[in-house]
Design a protein around this motif. Structure first.
Motif, mmCIF file in Angstrom:
data_model
loop_
_atom_site.group_PDB
_atom_site.id
_atom_site.type_symbol
_atom_site.label_atom_id
_atom_site.label_comp_id
_atom_site.label_asym_id
_atom_site.label_seq_id
_atom_site.Cartn_x
_atom_site.Cartn_y
_atom_site.Cartn_z
ATOM 1 N N GLN A 71 0.831 -1.205 0.000
ATOM 2 C CA GLN A 71 0.000 0.000 0.000
ATOM 3 C C GLN A 71 0.870 1.261 0.000
ATOM 4 O OE1 GLN A 71 -3.413 0.049 2.690
ATOM 5 N NE2 GLN A 71 -2.912 2.152 3.280
ATOM 6 N N ILE A 72 1.942 1.245 0.784
ATOM 7 C CA ILE A 72 2.870 2.374 0.819
ATOM 8 C C ILE A 72 3.505 2.589 -0.556
ATOM 9 C CG2 ILE A 72 5.097 3.142 1.749
ATOM 10 C CD1 ILE A 72 4.243 1.798 4.414
ATOM 11 N N ASP A 73 3.907 1.486 -1.197
ATOM 12 C CA ASP A 73 4.514 1.588 -2.532
ATOM 13 C C ASP A 73 3.524 2.160 -3.547
ATOM 14 O OD1 ASP A 73 6.925 0.631 -1.653
ATOM 15 O OD2 ASP A 73 6.555 -1.443 -2.283
ATOM 16 N N ARG A 74 2.261 1.724 -3.455
ATOM 17 C CA ARG A 74 1.250 2.226 -4.398
ATOM 18 C C ARG A 74 1.012 3.732 -4.202
ATOM 19 N NH1 ARG A 74 -1.310 -2.686 -3.050
ATOM 20 N NH2 ARG A 74 -2.717 -1.588 -1.608
ATOM 21 N N SER A 75 0.993 4.147 -2.952
ATOM 22 C CA SER A 75 0.789 5.570 -2.682
ATOM 23 C C SER A 75 1.950 6.399 -3.225
ATOM 24 C CB SER A 75 0.643 5.799 -1.173
ATOM 25 O OG SER A 75 -0.514 5.166 -0.662
ATOM 26 N N ARG A 76 3.162 5.896 -3.038
ATOM 27 C CA ARG A 76 4.330 6.613 -3.568
ATOM 28 C C ARG A 76 4.290 6.677 -5.094
ATOM 29 N NH1 ARG A 76 8.688 3.589 0.361
ATOM 30 N NH2 ARG A 76 8.509 4.994 2.167
ATOM 31 N N ALA A 77 3.918 5.557 -5.698
ATOM 32 C CA ALA A 77 3.857 5.528 -7.163
ATOM 33 C C ALA A 77 2.806 6.507 -7.679
ATOM 34 C CB ALA A 77 3.546 4.110 -7.646
ATOM 35 N N GLU A 78 1.653 6.565 -6.997
ATOM 36 C CA GLU A 78 0.607 7.499 -7.419
ATOM 37 C C GLU A 78 1.079 8.941 -7.296
ATOM 38 O OE1 GLU A 78 -4.022 8.776 -6.390
ATOM 39 O OE2 GLU A 78 -3.143 6.967 -5.467
ATOM 40 N N MET A 79 1.810 9.232 -6.232
ATOM 41 C CA MET A 79 2.339 10.588 -6.062
ATOM 42 C C MET A 79 3.313 10.943 -7.178
ATOM 43 S SD MET A 79 2.862 10.873 -1.927
ATOM 44 C CE MET A 79 3.227 12.617 -1.969
ATOM 45 N N ASP A 80 4.151 9.980 -7.554
ATOM 46 C CA ASP A 80 5.096 10.227 -8.651
ATOM 47 C C ASP A 80 4.356 10.554 -9.945
ATOM 48 O OD1 ASP A 80 7.279 9.846 -7.027
ATOM 49 O OD2 ASP A 80 7.573 7.735 -7.591
ATOM 50 N N VAL A 81 3.270 9.797 -10.202
ATOM 51 C CA VAL A 81 2.491 10.034 -11.422
ATOM 52 C C VAL A 81 1.857 11.423 -11.394
ATOM 53 C CG1 VAL A 81 0.453 9.303 -12.722
ATOM 54 C CG2 VAL A 81 2.056 7.587 -11.856
ATOM 55 N N ILE A 82 1.291 11.793 -10.260
ATOM 56 C CA ILE A 82 0.642 13.100 -10.140
ATOM 57 C C ILE A 82 1.650 14.226 -10.330
ATOM 58 C CG2 ILE A 82 -0.567 14.654 -8.548
ATOM 59 C CD1 ILE A 82 -1.873 12.183 -7.307
ATOM 60 N N MET A 83 2.820 14.087 -9.687
ATOM 61 C CA MET A 83 3.807 15.151 -9.746
ATOM 62 C C MET A 83 4.458 15.271 -11.118
ATOM 63 S SD MET A 83 3.477 16.623 -6.944
ATOM 64 C CE MET A 83 4.772 17.810 -7.333
#
Length: 220
Positions: free
Chosen positions: A148-160
């Motif tokens: 879940q932590i990895d998915r959240s980080r990946a989503e943040m990377d995509v957004i940024m």
């Protein structure tokens, strides 16, 4: 809401942390105390997982746990002594007088002492099995939380990476990440105690077997 400068700094920090984690992962196998049981990648303990113990490896005499004495008082004595021995909060030195009294009363009968050990072994083995099952559940929970932590980080990377990032969503993800990482870290602090518990039970059983064998030999 996050401003653009803050997000840029955050991304820089995350990249540094990722680099650090990768470096630690590379050197971890060379560090003392980090060897794990790779036969089961979901097992979180350094100690190898042994799901079931063998009573025959601890007790040298044949034992038929179903062949109980007809005397109800004697059966109660066997159960009471086994219950004492099974209580992990009791030091074995404190239980030893009970063992000596039982052995004296029954002339160190290996059969009766074997029944005591069989009862003790059964109780502590079942407890150990429940603990191992709990460790496995704990491990799967940590694996799911790490994903879940990895998915959240990946989503943040995509957004940024977008030309117009959704900073509100980044704020929400960052707050969730903070909580998830705190929970994950707090849980990890308890893993050493959890992993040592099955070993402590196994050692207690070996010590109990030796204690009972000694009175069987000296009083039999």
């Amino acid at each position: 809401m996050l401003d653009h400068g803050r997000c840029t700094s955050w991304r820089h920090l995350m990249n540094l942390l990722k680099t650090l984690f990768m470096a630690l992962a590379l050197i971890a196998p060379a560090l003392p105390g980090t060897a794990a049981d790779f036969s089961d990648p979901t097992w979180p303990c350094v100690q190898r997982k042994v799901e079931k113990l063998s009573m025959a490896l601890m007790w040298p005499f044949p034992v038929d746990s179903t062949d109980l004495p007809a005397d109800e008082k004697l059966r109660t004595q066997i159960d009471e002594l086994a219950n004492y021995l099974s209580l992990r909060r009791l030091n074995l030195d404190d239980v030893q007088p009970h063992v000596a009294a039982f052995a004296t009363e029954h002339h160190g009968d290996p059969k009766l002492l074997g029944l005591v050990f069989a009862r003790t072994f059964d109780a502590l083995s079942k407890r150990r099995t429940r603990i191992i099952s709990g460790i496995e559940d704990f491990s799967f929970g940590q694996i799911a939380l790490a994903d879940q932590i990895d998915r959240s980080r990946a989503e943040m990377d995509v957004i940024m990476a977008k030309s117009e990032p959704d900073y509100d969503r980044v704020d929400a993800l960052e707050e969730q990440l903070d909580w998830d990482q705190i929970i994950y870290t707090d849980r990890q602090r308890s893993i050493q105690y959890l992993c040592e518990t099955p070993i402590l039970i196994e050692r207690r059983l070996f010590s109990i077997a030796q204690m009972l064998q000694q009175v069987a030999e000296t009083k039999g």
